[in-house]
Write an enzyme that holds these catalytic residues in place. Structure first.
Site, PDB file in Angstrom:
ATOM      1  N   LYS A 128       0.860  -1.184   0.000  1.00  0.00           N
ATOM      2  CA  LYS A 128       0.000   0.000   0.000  1.00  0.00           C
ATOM      3  C   LYS A 128       0.894   1.230   0.000  1.00  0.00           C
ATOM      4  CE  LYS A 128      -4.442   0.902   0.046  1.00  0.00           C
ATOM      5  NZ  LYS A 128      -5.561   0.021  -0.373  1.00  0.00           N
ATOM      6  N   ASP A 168      -7.084   4.242  -4.421  1.00  0.00           N
ATOM      7  CA  ASP A 168      -7.764   4.050  -3.130  1.00  0.00           C
ATOM      8  C   ASP A 168      -8.416   5.414  -2.856  1.00  0.00           C
ATOM      9  OD1 ASP A 168      -7.877   1.980  -0.738  1.00  0.00           O
ATOM     10  OD2 ASP A 168      -7.611   3.908   0.214  1.00  0.00           O
TER      11      ASP A 168
END
Ligand code: NDP
Ligand code: 2IT
Length: 447
Positions: A128, A168
């Site tokens: 991430k 995201d």
């Protein structure tokens, strides 16, 4: 949810080694909580210290992102990429641009991603990244300059076989385009598989935009089917009004449910006749407006500033905004108001107290790492298409997504049953996701 002595010692060690990262600690605790019986069945996982290894990222990059705003003033943000685990494939996971981003959030998301990606059954590791950059109120050229500066650092550590970012919160098709363009310029390569969520006309996949929301509804539909129920006539609330929330609404409506409330970080809109999706899409995808303007166009709707969406009675709830948005109090209210199913479109949207309330009340509870895995799964399908220079139809891709979500539901249900917690999909998801990664790590030696 108390850990046994062995797991508690591991947890304490992880907390001590990663001070001040509350969200990361929470995500680790939830996984450890599921693993007691797994370590009994597979003692080799403890011998190889898999839990301590898996909770330490393989590599982490923190970097300065300097850029100039429209007034020619210098702005500085912080960029992150945490490459958590590559046992199953290249690092894979999105980028979040939001002022709340710090290392603890990137690590919780990267850690979750390891198990989520494992559950998809596709060859992707976990990662991430993101930045504390706030896209709100920024012009398109500011966003572009920020993305370009961000990529000037990031490009060194990514690649189609190494690490593949995507979107995201705050990062959608527009930002992915700016990031990809700058990567191409820096590397002099059209390496389509280096990032997913691209536009359809330059290597993006059909269904990727819809995938997280659609996938979450497919997952909840499987949960409902297990009790001979379906969406027909169900009242549904969906928090957020971004990518995941919008396509959750679209699929719920197609399945015969009615979305009566949505939100953003400023407030909640409610209309018992149903929220009009075309207006939301126009506001959020095209005009980038706030949800409070919705009531100017739909007189029957009500806007509550700083409202609590979980106070609104519903049959099915889809938290699709951010972490820890359902507290213990919210979960209690939802249960008391008759909510029968919860599908987590967001990552870790329910606090541990909330999750326990859902599980004890017998609510059909689909945890994020299973229920929202359709997004990253379709990213992996985008990587497949890029690798073969192919482009599948919407129907073909959507069928694959449906099959993947069914398989995830099946795998979580079976693991929960096998390890003594039938119906507990939180434990099932953590166990099924973990076992594959642990085995792959052992096979690859001490790395
Ligand atoms: P978007 O940026 O498209 O939308 C985010 C939505 O959530 C907005 O309505 C935003 O409101 C709201 N929101 C964000 N942060 C907060 C906050 N701190 N408090 C209250 N509301 C907030 O993001 P996505 O739809 O892509 O992501 C939503 C969730 O889904 C995230 O948890 C993400 O990690 C998860 N997810 C996303 C996937 C994807 O493919 N995009 C895949 C799997 C999970 P506002 O505009 O006011 O900030
Ligand atoms: O949380 C997630 O799974 C995502 N934001 C999607 C990641 C991806 O690589 O598509």
């Amino acid at each position: 949810m108390a850990l046994n002595e062995h797991l508690q010692a591991i947890y304490q060690d992880i907390v001590a080694r990663n001070p001040g990262e509350a969200e990361f600690h929470q995500a680790v605790h939830e996984v450890l909580d599921a693993l007691g019986p797994v370590l009994v069945k597979y003692p080799e996982f403890s011998e190889h210290k898999i839990l301590r290894r898996i909770s330490e990222p393989e590599r982490q990059l923190i970097f300065r992102v300097p850029w100039q705003n429209d007034k020619n003033q210098v702005e500085i943000n912080r960029g992150f990429r945490v490459q958590f685990n590559s046992a199953l494939g290249p690092y894979k996971g999105g980028l979040r641009f939001h002022p709340s981003v710090y290392l603890g959030i990137v690590k919780f998301l990267g850690f979750e991603q390891i198990f989520k990606n494992s559950l998809t059954g596709l060859p992707i590791g976990g990662a991430k990244g993101g930045s504390d950059f706030d896209p709100k109120g920024k012009s398109e050229s500011e966003i572009m300059r920020f993305c370009q500066s961000f990529m000037v650092e990031l490009w060194r550590i990514i690649g189609e076989h190494t690490d593949v970012p995507a979107g995201d919160i705050g990062v959608g098709t527009r930002e992915v385009g700016f990031l990809f363009g700058q990567y191409k310029r820096l590397t002099n390569k059209f390496e389509a598989g280096v990032i997913t969520g691209k536009g359809l006309y330059y290597g993006g996949s059909q269904v990727r935009t819809e995938a997280t929301g659609y996938g979450c509804v497919y997952f909840v539909n499987e949960m409902l089917k297990s009790r001979n129920l379906d969406f027909a006539g169900k009242k549904v609330t969906v928090s957020g009004s971004g990518n995941v929330a919008i396509y959750t609404h679209e699929k719920v409506t197609e399945f015969g449910g009615k979305v009566i409330a949505m939100s953003d970080s400023n407030g909640v809109i409610y209309d018992e006749k149903g929220i009009n999706l075309e207006t939301i899409k126009q506001f959020k995808e095209v005009e980038r407006r706030r949800i409070k303007d919705y009531c100017d166009h739909h007189k029957g709707a009500r806007y509550t500033p700083n409202g609590r969406i979980w106070d609104i009675p519903c049959d099915v709830a889809f938290p699709s905004a951010t972490q820890n948005e359902i507290t213990g109090r919210d979960a209690k209210t939802l249960v008391e108001n008759g909510c029968i199913a919860v599908g987590e479109g967001a990552n870790m949207p329910t606090t541990p107290e909330g999750a326990e309330i859902f599980l004890n009340a017998g609510v059909l509870y689909g945890p994020g790492k299973a229920a929202n895995a359709g997004g990253v799964a379709t990213s992996a399908l985008e990587m497949q298409q890029n690798a073969s220079r192919d482009a599948w139809t919407f129907e073909e891709t959507d069928k694959k997504l449906q099959d993947i979500m069914k398989n995830i539901f099946q795998a979580c249900s079976e693991a929960a049953e096998e390890f003594g917690s039938p119906g507990n999909l939180v434990k099932g998801a953590n166990i099924a996701g973990f076992i594959k990664v642990a085995r792959a790590m052992i096979s690859q030696g001490l790395i």
